[in-house]
Design an enzyme around this catalytic site. Structure first.
Site, PDB file in Angstrom:
ATOM      1  N   ASP A 202       0.898  -1.144   0.000  1.00  0.00           N
ATOM      2  CA  ASP A 202       0.000   0.000   0.000  1.00  0.00           C
ATOM      3  C   ASP A 202       0.941   1.198   0.000  1.00  0.00           C
ATOM      4  O   ASP A 202       1.647   1.436   0.989  1.00  0.00           O
ATOM      5  CB  ASP A 202      -0.862  -0.002   1.269  1.00  0.00           C
ATOM      6  CG  ASP A 202      -1.823   1.178   1.268  1.00  0.00           C
ATOM      7  OD1 ASP A 202      -1.402   2.271   0.844  1.00  0.00           O
ATOM      8  OD2 ASP A 202      -2.975   1.010   1.685  1.00  0.00           O
ATOM      9  N   HIS A 203       0.990   1.924  -1.099  1.00  0.00           N
ATOM     10  CA  HIS A 203       2.071   2.919  -1.214  1.00  0.00           C
ATOM     11  C   HIS A 203       1.957   4.027  -0.165  1.00  0.00           C
ATOM     12  O   HIS A 203       2.911   4.743   0.081  1.00  0.00           O
ATOM     13  CB  HIS A 203       2.150   3.494  -2.638  1.00  0.00           C
ATOM     14  CG  HIS A 203       1.154   4.555  -2.941  1.00  0.00           C
ATOM     15  ND1 HIS A 203      -0.128   4.297  -3.336  1.00  0.00           N
ATOM     16  CD2 HIS A 203       1.251   5.904  -2.892  1.00  0.00           C
ATOM     17  CE1 HIS A 203      -0.766   5.425  -3.519  1.00  0.00           C
ATOM     18  NE2 HIS A 203       0.033   6.427  -3.259  1.00  0.00           N
ATOM     19  N   HIS A 265      -5.818   2.812   1.517  1.00  0.00           N
ATOM     20  CA  HIS A 265      -5.133   4.006   2.018  1.00  0.00           C
ATOM     21  C   HIS A 265      -5.825   4.627   3.243  1.00  0.00           C
ATOM     22  O   HIS A 265      -5.186   4.938   4.243  1.00  0.00           O
ATOM     23  CB  HIS A 265      -5.031   5.071   0.927  1.00  0.00           C
ATOM     24  CG  HIS A 265      -4.427   4.557  -0.351  1.00  0.00           C
ATOM     25  ND1 HIS A 265      -3.471   3.584  -0.381  1.00  0.00           N
ATOM     26  CD2 HIS A 265      -4.646   4.887  -1.648  1.00  0.00           C
ATOM     27  CE1 HIS A 265      -3.124   3.342  -1.634  1.00  0.00           C
ATOM     28  NE2 HIS A 265      -3.826   4.117  -2.425  1.00  0.00           N
TER      29      HIS A 265
HETATM   30  C1  BG6 Z   1      -3.863   5.250  -5.819  1.00  0.00           C
HETATM   31  C2  BG6 Z   1      -5.227   5.372  -6.421  1.00  0.00           C
HETATM   32  O1  BG6 Z   1      -3.763   4.058  -5.082  1.00  0.00           O
HETATM   33  O2  BG6 Z   1      -3.628   6.365  -4.955  1.00  0.00           O
HETATM   34  C3  BG6 Z   1      -5.329   6.675  -7.201  1.00  0.00           C
HETATM   35  O3  BG6 Z   1      -5.460   4.272  -7.289  1.00  0.00           O
HETATM   36  C4  BG6 Z   1      -4.972   7.849  -6.314  1.00  0.00           C
HETATM   37  O4  BG6 Z   1      -6.647   6.837  -7.726  1.00  0.00           O
HETATM   38  C5  BG6 Z   1      -3.652   7.609  -5.623  1.00  0.00           C
HETATM   39  O5  BG6 Z   1      -4.896   8.994  -7.144  1.00  0.00           O
HETATM   40  C6  BG6 Z   1      -3.380   8.684  -4.590  1.00  0.00           C
HETATM   41  O6  BG6 Z   1      -2.067   8.549  -4.143  1.00  0.00           O
HETATM   42  P1  BG6 Z   1      -1.262   9.811  -3.592  1.00  0.00           P
HETATM   43  O7  BG6 Z   1       0.044   9.229  -3.166  1.00  0.00           O
HETATM   44  O8  BG6 Z   1      -1.154  10.771  -4.754  1.00  0.00           O
HETATM   45  O9  BG6 Z   1      -2.065  10.371  -2.474  1.00  0.00           O
END
Ligand code: BG6
Length: 517
Positions: A202-203, A265
């Site tokens: 989960d990034h 997230h």
């Molecule tokens: C991704 C989603 O996991 O996270 C995207 O699939 C979203 O739709 C993105 O834009 C948001 O990531 P961050 O790091 O820009 O908040």
């Protein structure tokens, strides 16, 4: 995940920390090497790790994809990707040394020959680059081939850990599309390898500010004694974006804001905010506490979905100075789409720490501002003391953890306004990461990749973490599928703060969201 001692002085004057150890020798195999993730994030992250001398000397990268590309052409593409997407100016020596370790394998993911050839290539890499037989398989592929690739790797013996060699599989989100499919994927993967070999990414957990939530809570004596229902009124978790669905219309239309952002997230943020202190800072202790926090969320009944969940889609509007088409006009999106691009919800966590403290979550695309934050709203102080003064009301104490942008934290409290009368105004103490720490710009994937290579799974999702997230959202998916009137899709203008119904959700409780813009 390494934790260094805190710096107490502004950027530049902190004591230097000993560098973390270099990762284990290994081969890094990327399935989906021609895709966006590889060139925008994975290769720039590998570059940053190489530049920070965190990659092992004994290291090789093998890209696997369908296109007919030579090793040299693949290296050229990855060099071009670095020119375009490196997070800083790339050193030619580091680029040369890194890309010299790259090779390419053309192959279809469903063809057993691909995996036989991969096995040969890995043996060659073991001889040339002394990778020690350790392999990290990174699935930067569409989710529908996750199980297939794992099965094929297992069939040729590439997932077997023998003689001290490790074999790890990294899986991007989405992990399933609902509870059943996530369970089924886990069942298939766990039939092929052990849980400790699976790294579900989960990034959000690669973000420093997300990792800092635990440090802020558990490395300070100040917050934890107040971190409960006695002192906290409610918690707001916001992840808003100004981006639209850009060129992902087709994927997004089948996914929607709930699946795309919430069980992963937003629930990571919620779990880190709500969890009990883990007994140790290790993968199992941390993940067990996070799972318990999500499991304590009160299951939503169909009526709760009607009252406590708002889904909406953006119409045309303006974000900043950018004119935005309605979602239904985006390419790849069904012109009659009922997919939500915004979601707000109220959740209750039924445990001793949080009973009676609502957690309000919201996320959406094409909104007025990009903002990811957790706002802890403390209970108001008793007012009696100020009854005979001109003070009309006291500002609520508020701790805001700013995940992005403008990373930091602020604490709002009341102070006397200078002058002869007792007047009180809310003031703010502000901490900005950039003032204290010099961090090189990064993609957010560096820590995650490095942790996979050293075998630290703290920042990755265990099967039970994924399933408990889906378990919470499943009743929402069910209620929407059943088409209950009260759970209807509503609308908001692109560039706005979100739909009116989301404001009403908090207004009913006598509360209001923090403004995002
Ligand atoms: C991704 C989603 O996991 O996270 C995207 O699939 C979203 O739709 C993105 O834009 C948001 O990531 P961050 O790091 O820009 O908040």
């Amino acid at each position: 995940m390494d934790v260094a001692a805190p710096a107490l002085s502004p950027a530049g004057s902190a004591d230097p920390q000993p560098p973390p150890r270099r990762a284990d020798p290994c081969a890094f195999v990327i399935f989906g090497a021609s895709g966006d993730l590889t060139k925008r994030l994975l290769v720039p992250a590998l570059y940053n790790l190489a530049a920070a001398r965190l990659l092992p000397d004994d290291f090789a990268v093998i890209g696997v994809a369908r296109g007919d590309v030579s090793d040299d052409a693949f290296r050229d593409r990855m060099r071009e990707a670095l020119q375009e997407f490196a997070t800083g100016s790339a050193s030619p020596e580091v680029v040369r040394d890194l890309t010299a370790r790259f090779s390419y394998l053309r192959g279809d993911f469903d063809d057993p020959n691909t995996y036989r050839s991969l096995k040969d290539k890995l043996s060659a890499a073991e001889r040339t680059f002394r990778t020690g037989g350790n392999c990290l398989f990174y699935l930067a592929t569409p989710p529908n081939v996750f199980a297939l690739v794992a099965q094929q790797l297992a069939d040729v013996g590439l997932l077997r850990e023998e003689g001290g060699r490790w074999r790890r599989l990294v899986i991007e989100k989405p992990f399933g599309t609902d509870l059943d499919s996530a369970r089924e994927l886990d069942r298939r993967l766990l039939g092929l390898m052990s849980e400790s070999q699976i790294y579900r990414i989960d990034h959000y957990l690669g973000k420093e500010t997300v990792q800092n939530i635990m440090v802020l809570r558990f490395a300070n004596g100040l917050f934890e004694p107040l971190w409960n229902r006695d002192h906290i009124d409610h918690v707001e978790i916001t992840v808003t974006e100004t981006l639209t669905v850009e060129n992902r219309g087709k994927f997004y239309d089948g996914t929607g804001a709930l699946r795309d952002m919430v069980p992963n997230h937003l629930f990571q943020l919620l779990a880190l905010t709500a969890m009990e202190p883990p007994v140790r800072f290790d993968a199992d202790a941390v993940r067990s506490e996070k799972a318990k926090a999500i499991e304590a969320i009160r299951p939503l009944t169909p009526d709760d979905v009607c009252h406590d969940v708002v889904r909406a889609q953006y119409r045309g509007g303006t974000v900043g100075s950018r004119r935005i088409h309605a979602y239904r006009e985006e390419s790849g999106v069904d012109p009659n789409s009922m997919t939500e691009t915004y979601l707000a919800m109220r959740l209750a966590i039924d445990n001793w720490r949080w009973a009676g403290v609502p957690f309000y979550l919201r996320t959406g695309k094409a909104l007025a501002a990009r903002r990811t934050e957790i706002a802890i709203n403390f209970k108001a102080a008793p007012f009696a003391l100020f009854r005979r003064t001109p003070v009309e009301r006291l500002a609520q104490n508020l701790l805001v953890l700013r995940i992005q942008p403008d990373e930091g934290a602020s604490l709002q409290f009341n102070a006397k306004t200078p002058g002869p009368e007792i007047l009180i105004g809310g003031v703010r103490m502000d901490f900005k990461y950039a003032d204290y720490f010099e961090t090189a710009p990064n993609t957010g994937y560096e820590t995650l990749i490095y942790d996979c290579m050293i075998g630290d799974a703290t920042l990755f999702q265990r099967a039970d973490n994924i399933e408990s997230g889906w378990r919470v959202v499943q009743p929402i998916l069910d209620a929407w599928r059943e088409g209950r009137d009260c759970a209807d899709l509503t609308w908001y203008a692109a560039g706005s703060e979100g739909p009116r119904e989301a404001e009403e959700l908090l207004a009913r409780d006598g509360r209001a969201w923090r403004k995002i813009a």
